[in-house]
Design a protein around this motif. Structure first.
Motif, PDB file in Angstrom:
ATOM      1  N   ALA A 100       0.778  -1.165  -0.132  1.00 47.75           N
ATOM      2  CA  ALA A 100      -0.043  -0.162  -0.020  1.00 47.75           C
ATOM      3  C   ALA A 100       0.825   1.205  -0.078  1.00 47.75           C
ATOM      4  CB  ALA A 100      -0.634  -0.176   1.213  1.00 47.75           C
ATOM      5  N   PRO A 101       0.490   2.425  -0.317  1.00 49.57           N
ATOM      6  CA  PRO A 101       1.177   3.600   0.033  1.00 49.57           C
ATOM      7  C   PRO A 101       1.650   3.706   1.241  1.00 49.57           C
ATOM      8  CG  PRO A 101      -0.835   3.951  -1.348  1.00 49.57           C
ATOM      9  CD  PRO A 101      -0.891   2.549  -0.994  1.00 49.57           C
ATOM     10  N   LYS A 102       2.786   4.319   1.234  1.00 42.19           N
ATOM     11  CA  LYS A 102       3.228   4.430   2.851  1.00 42.19           C
ATOM     12  C   LYS A 102       2.337   5.342   3.581  1.00 42.19           C
ATOM     13  CE  LYS A 102       7.088   6.158   5.450  1.00 42.19           C
ATOM     14  NZ  LYS A 102       8.770   6.628   5.482  1.00 42.19           N
ATOM     15  N   PRO A 103       1.995   4.690   4.785  1.00 42.05           N
ATOM     16  CA  PRO A 103       1.035   5.306   5.623  1.00 42.05           C
ATOM     17  C   PRO A 103       1.646   6.424   6.591  1.00 42.05           C
ATOM     18  CG  PRO A 103       1.584   3.468   6.558  1.00 42.05           C
ATOM     19  CD  PRO A 103       2.398   3.409   5.145  1.00 42.05           C
ATOM     20  N   LEU A 144      -8.867  -0.518   3.322  1.00 37.95           N
ATOM     21  CA  LEU A 144      -9.994  -1.156   4.011  1.00 37.95           C
ATOM     22  C   LEU A 144      -9.658  -2.601   3.402  1.00 37.95           C
ATOM     23  CD1 LEU A 144     -12.988  -1.654   5.412  1.00 37.95           C
ATOM     24  CD2 LEU A 144     -13.735  -1.110   2.964  1.00 37.95           C
ATOM     25  N   ASP A 145      -9.382  -2.895   2.211  1.00 36.24           N
ATOM     26  CA  ASP A 145      -9.060  -4.431   1.755  1.00 36.24           C
ATOM     27  C   ASP A 145      -7.689  -4.162   1.162  1.00 36.24           C
ATOM     28  OD1 ASP A 145      -8.597  -6.581   0.408  1.00 36.24           O
ATOM     29  OD2 ASP A 145     -10.561  -6.241  -0.858  1.00 36.24           O
ATOM     30  N   TYR A 146      -6.657  -4.594   1.666  1.00 38.53           N
ATOM     31  CA  TYR A 146      -4.934  -4.793   1.416  1.00 38.53           C
ATOM     32  C   TYR A 146      -5.034  -5.414   0.281  1.00 38.53           C
ATOM     33  CZ  TYR A 146      -3.760  -2.595   5.782  1.00 38.53           C
ATOM     34  OH  TYR A 146      -3.344  -1.551   6.906  1.00 38.53           O
ATOM     35  N   ARG A 147      -5.806  -6.049  -0.515  1.00 39.98           N
ATOM     36  CA  ARG A 147      -5.561  -6.667  -1.689  1.00 39.98           C
ATOM     37  C   ARG A 147      -5.831  -5.552  -2.857  1.00 39.98           C
ATOM     38  NH1 ARG A 147      -9.807 -11.199  -1.265  1.00 39.98           N
ATOM     39  NH2 ARG A 147     -11.028  -9.107  -0.563  1.00 39.98           N
ATOM     40  N   LYS A 148      -6.543  -4.507  -2.316  1.00 37.23           N
ATOM     41  CA  LYS A 148      -6.648  -3.201  -3.363  1.00 37.23           C
ATOM     42  C   LYS A 148      -6.165  -1.969  -2.378  1.00 37.23           C
ATOM     43  CE  LYS A 148     -10.939  -5.320  -4.979  1.00 37.23           C
ATOM     44  NZ  LYS A 148     -12.366  -5.183  -5.201  1.00 37.23           N
ATOM     45  N   PRO A 149      -4.936  -1.928  -2.500  1.00 41.34           N
ATOM     46  CA  PRO A 149      -4.190  -1.102  -1.634  1.00 41.34           C
ATOM     47  C   PRO A 149      -4.375   0.624  -2.074  1.00 41.34           C
ATOM     48  CG  PRO A 149      -2.653  -2.081  -2.991  1.00 41.34           C
ATOM     49  CD  PRO A 149      -3.672  -2.629  -3.122  1.00 41.34           C
ATOM     50  N   VAL A 179     -14.100 -13.675   3.695  1.00 43.32           N
ATOM     51  CA  VAL A 179     -13.434 -13.229   2.132  1.00 43.32           C
ATOM     52  C   VAL A 179     -12.075 -13.904   2.262  1.00 43.32           C
ATOM     53  CG1 VAL A 179     -14.909 -11.093   2.061  1.00 43.32           C
ATOM     54  CG2 VAL A 179     -12.424 -10.992   3.082  1.00 43.32           C
ATOM     55  N   GLU A 180     -11.520 -14.398   3.213  1.00 43.83           N
ATOM     56  CA  GLU A 180      -9.975 -14.716   3.279  1.00 43.83           C
ATOM     57  C   GLU A 180     -10.112 -15.977   4.114  1.00 43.83           C
ATOM     58  OE1 GLU A 180      -5.981 -13.010   4.827  1.00 43.83           O
ATOM     59  OE2 GLU A 180      -7.546 -11.950   4.842  1.00 43.83           O
ATOM     60  N   ARG A 181      -9.030 -16.822   3.683  1.00 46.87           N
ATOM     61  CA  ARG A 181      -8.949 -18.142   4.637  1.00 46.87           C
ATOM     62  C   ARG A 181      -8.441 -17.633   5.955  1.00 46.87           C
ATOM     63  NH1 ARG A 181      -7.003 -20.448  -0.403  1.00 46.87           N
ATOM     64  NH2 ARG A 181      -7.889 -21.778  -1.302  1.00 46.87           N
ATOM     65  N   GLN A 182      -8.887 -18.548   6.931  1.00 45.65           N
ATOM     66  CA  GLN A 182      -8.580 -18.270   8.490  1.00 45.65           C
ATOM     67  C   GLN A 182      -6.939 -18.393   8.594  1.00 45.65           C
ATOM     68  OE1 GLN A 182     -10.090 -21.224  10.979  1.00 45.65           O
ATOM     69  NE2 GLN A 182      -9.756 -20.066  12.862  1.00 45.65           N
ATOM     70  N   TYR A 232     -14.143  -6.846   6.044  1.00 43.37           N
ATOM     71  CA  TYR A 232     -12.610  -6.540   5.934  1.00 43.37           C
ATOM     72  C   TYR A 232     -12.172  -6.220   7.304  1.00 43.37           C
ATOM     73  CZ  TYR A 232     -14.286  -6.191   1.158  1.00 43.37           C
ATOM     74  OH  TYR A 232     -14.634  -6.508  -0.222  1.00 43.37           O
ATOM     75  N   ASN A 233     -13.064  -6.240   8.342  1.00 44.22           N
ATOM     76  CA  ASN A 233     -12.889  -5.803   9.598  1.00 44.22           C
ATOM     77  C   ASN A 233     -12.331  -7.291  10.561  1.00 44.22           C
ATOM     78  OD1 ASN A 233     -13.131  -3.301   9.294  1.00 44.22           O
ATOM     79  ND2 ASN A 233     -15.319  -3.207  10.498  1.00 44.22           N
ATOM     80  N   THR A 234     -11.223  -7.723   9.907  1.00 41.87           N
ATOM     81  CA  THR A 234     -10.893  -9.167  10.605  1.00 41.87           C
ATOM     82  C   THR A 234      -9.458  -9.139  11.024  1.00 41.87           C
ATOM     83  OG1 THR A 234      -9.659  -9.618   8.405  1.00 41.87           O
ATOM     84  CG2 THR A 234     -11.871 -10.348   8.562  1.00 41.87           C
ATOM     85  N   THR A 235      -9.019 -10.058  11.779  1.00 39.47           N
ATOM     86  CA  THR A 235      -7.748 -10.260  12.551  1.00 39.47           C
ATOM     87  C   THR A 235      -6.857 -10.096  11.625  1.00 39.47           C
ATOM     88  OG1 THR A 235      -8.827 -11.467  14.569  1.00 39.47           O
ATOM     89  CG2 THR A 235      -6.241 -11.577  14.034  1.00 39.47           C
ATOM     90  N   ALA A 236      -6.911 -10.490  10.328  1.00 40.26           N
ATOM     91  CA  ALA A 236      -5.702 -10.723   9.550  1.00 40.26           C
ATOM     92  C   ALA A 236      -5.419  -9.155   9.046  1.00 40.26           C
ATOM     93  CB  ALA A 236      -6.082 -11.542   8.166  1.00 40.26           C
ATOM     94  N   ASN A 237      -6.622  -8.421   8.924  1.00 43.79           N
ATOM     95  CA  ASN A 237      -6.300  -7.148   8.476  1.00 43.79           C
ATOM     96  C   ASN A 237      -6.134  -6.188   9.507  1.00 43.79           C
ATOM     97  OD1 ASN A 237      -6.694  -7.217   5.584  1.00 43.79           O
ATOM     98  ND2 ASN A 237      -9.106  -7.098   5.820  1.00 43.79           N
TER      99      ASN A 237
END
Length: 486
Positions: free
Chosen positions: A28-31, A56-61, A400-403, A180-185
């Protein structure tokens, strides 16, 4: 006792399983951190606050953003500073005040000198793009641990109730963020915070749900995670359907401490042996199931109150629980209960549901929960029929993502700390996470009860070993810390 302060809950929308563990914050762009005045209820001595706009979705930075709010308790000793210590208090819950709380708990000055201690409201919670499920006060009162189910009919009744909650979450104004409000994110957000603060690596300290967040963080970011300490550990799958069921086992593990204490205090008239105190539990639960107390509290609330009171051990906590039991036994009113303000409870419970339901796929058949309740009522009779009952996650779309599960691949930088007797995250769950990490991890097992070991349990052996690891980086081998008295 605050019924709303149980462990976790969660949400997920959208379709198919997409593997994305390799997605990095670096894509993603540098935060950047925008430092701002802390909210009034977070404005504590020494705390600074900042906001970041993150994918929100790191697959779409380059896509939609979500706002994440952090806090910082900065080291005042530049010559001793080692870096940053990311923290999480569990829940999932708000974490902005947690650095101050750790200091108040007695975090050694040497650790406060070595690190800027970072708190964060995880996405979907608190001041970080909060979620809502438009729950009624009655729905919020049930918290995030199911009530005790006496029979299959009560499981089916509960299924109707939680299905409505799930439908409300998925129709709410924040529904588009739920997948997208998951532990991975949240773990990816942690690494974004690290990058925004200009650190090559970051250490981590997390409790309860934060143990799973730390596991996921160390798994997704083995190169940028430094010293990872996870306390009061969920099993390797986090708060999934099996992790939630373990609370039944946790109560069975922890209750003997209280039973022994109560038997030694005849002034409460709960029994003169631990066996009699245990029998009193079932006697009170059965009586309250048939006839609620003068306050309208029933057996379900009695069981939950006992579960929650076991989070803390020692004379003060046990005397409060014993007094509550005595009031139930004699038909006297219970002490007034305190609840957080309704708007904050709404966001807290909705945010928990986001994470719980979004991290893993839960069984969708009500019959599965009926069967689990029947099994756990026998296997863990004190609380199993609550822990195994149905959650809103049963009516969630697939994640939306594997555990994400702990991985053996990476540096040997994970240290688990675990009480032998914990009502919410029992030892057996910690052992599952320890095995999943393989040689990457070691575990300090502490001969004490309650939820929380480092700084919370006051065991000098455990506290010293964790502090030594945070300061020196030399992770101990698996070790057991003996009980301490006095």
């Amino acid at each position: 006792m605050r019924k709303t302060l149980s462990l976790a809950a969660v949400v997920t929308a959208a379709a198919g399983l997409v593997a994305a563990p390799g997605v990095s914050a670096a894509a993603a762009p540098k935060p950047e951190v925008q430092w701002v005045a802390c909210p009034t209820d977070v404005a504590l001595p020494g705390l600074e606050c900042g906001k970041l706009q993150l994918p929100l979705d790191y697959r779409k930075p380059e896509g939609r953003r979500t706002e994440v709010t952090i806090s910082r308790l900065a080291s005042k000793s530049p010559e001793k500073r080692k870096g940053i210590l990311l923290t999480n208090p569990g829940g999932p819950a708000e974490g902005l005040t947690f650095p101050f709380y750790l200091k108040a708990l007695g975090m050694p000055q040497s650790v406060l000198d070595a690190y800027d201690v970072i708190g964060m409201d995880p996405r979907g919670l608190g001041y970080s793009s909060p979620s809502t499920c438009d729950m009624t006060e009655e729905q919020m009162a049930d918290g995030s641990v199911p009530p005790y189910a006496n029979n299959s009919a009560e499981v089916r009744q509960r299924a109707d109730e939680v299905k409505k909650i799930a439908e409300q979450c998925l129709r709410s104004s924040s529904a588009g963020e739920l997948p997208y409000n998951t532990t991975a994110n949240i773990a990816r957000d942690l690494d974004s915070v690290r990058a925004a603060l200009g650190e090559k690596k970051a250490s981590f300290l997390g409790y309860s749900y934060g143990s799973y967040l730390g596991s996921v963080y160390a798994t997704l970011f083995p190169k940028t995670s430094d010293r990872v300490v996870i306390d009061s550990n969920l099993p390797k799958g986090g708060w999934d359907v099996e992790g939630g069921r373990l609370m039944g086992r946790g109560v069975e593990d922890t209750f003997p401490d209280f039973a022994k204490w109560a038997a030694a205090h005849p002034e409460y008239n709960l029994g003169t042996t631990p066996q009699q105190v245990r029998a009193k539990f079932f006697d009170l639960a059965a009586r309250l199931d048939k006839k609620p107390s003068v306050e309208g509290t029933d057996g379900r609330l009695f069981r939950f109150g006992t579960f929650f009171a076991l989070y803390v051990t020692g004379d003060a906590a046990f005397s409060g629980l014993a007094a509550s039991w005595k009031a139930y036994d004699t038909g006297q009113p219970q002490p007034p209960q305190e609840f957080p303000e309704t708007p904050r409870v709404q966001a807290l419970l909705a945010g928990r549901l986001n994470v719980m339901c979004g991290d893993s796929a839960w069984p969708s058949s009500v019959r599965t929960y009926e069967r689990n309740v029947e099994i756990d009522r026998i296997r863990h009779p004190m609380f199993g029929a609550a822990a195994a009952s149905i959650q809103p996650c049963a009516f969630w779309p697939k994640p939306v993502e594997r555990q994400v599960l702990p991985s053996e691949r990476g540096p040997r930088n994970v240290l688990l700390v675990q009480n032998e007797r914990d009502p919410a995250t029992p030892l057996v769950g910690a052992q599952s996470t320890r095995r999943a990490f393989g040689d990457r991890a070691a575990m300090i097992t502490v001969d004490q009860g309650g939820h929380g070991a480092y700084l919370i349990g006051k065991n000098k052996c455990a506290n010293d070993k964790v502090t030594e690891y945070l300061l020196g980086g030399q992770r101990p081998n698996d070790v057991k810390c003996a009980a301490e008295t006095g």
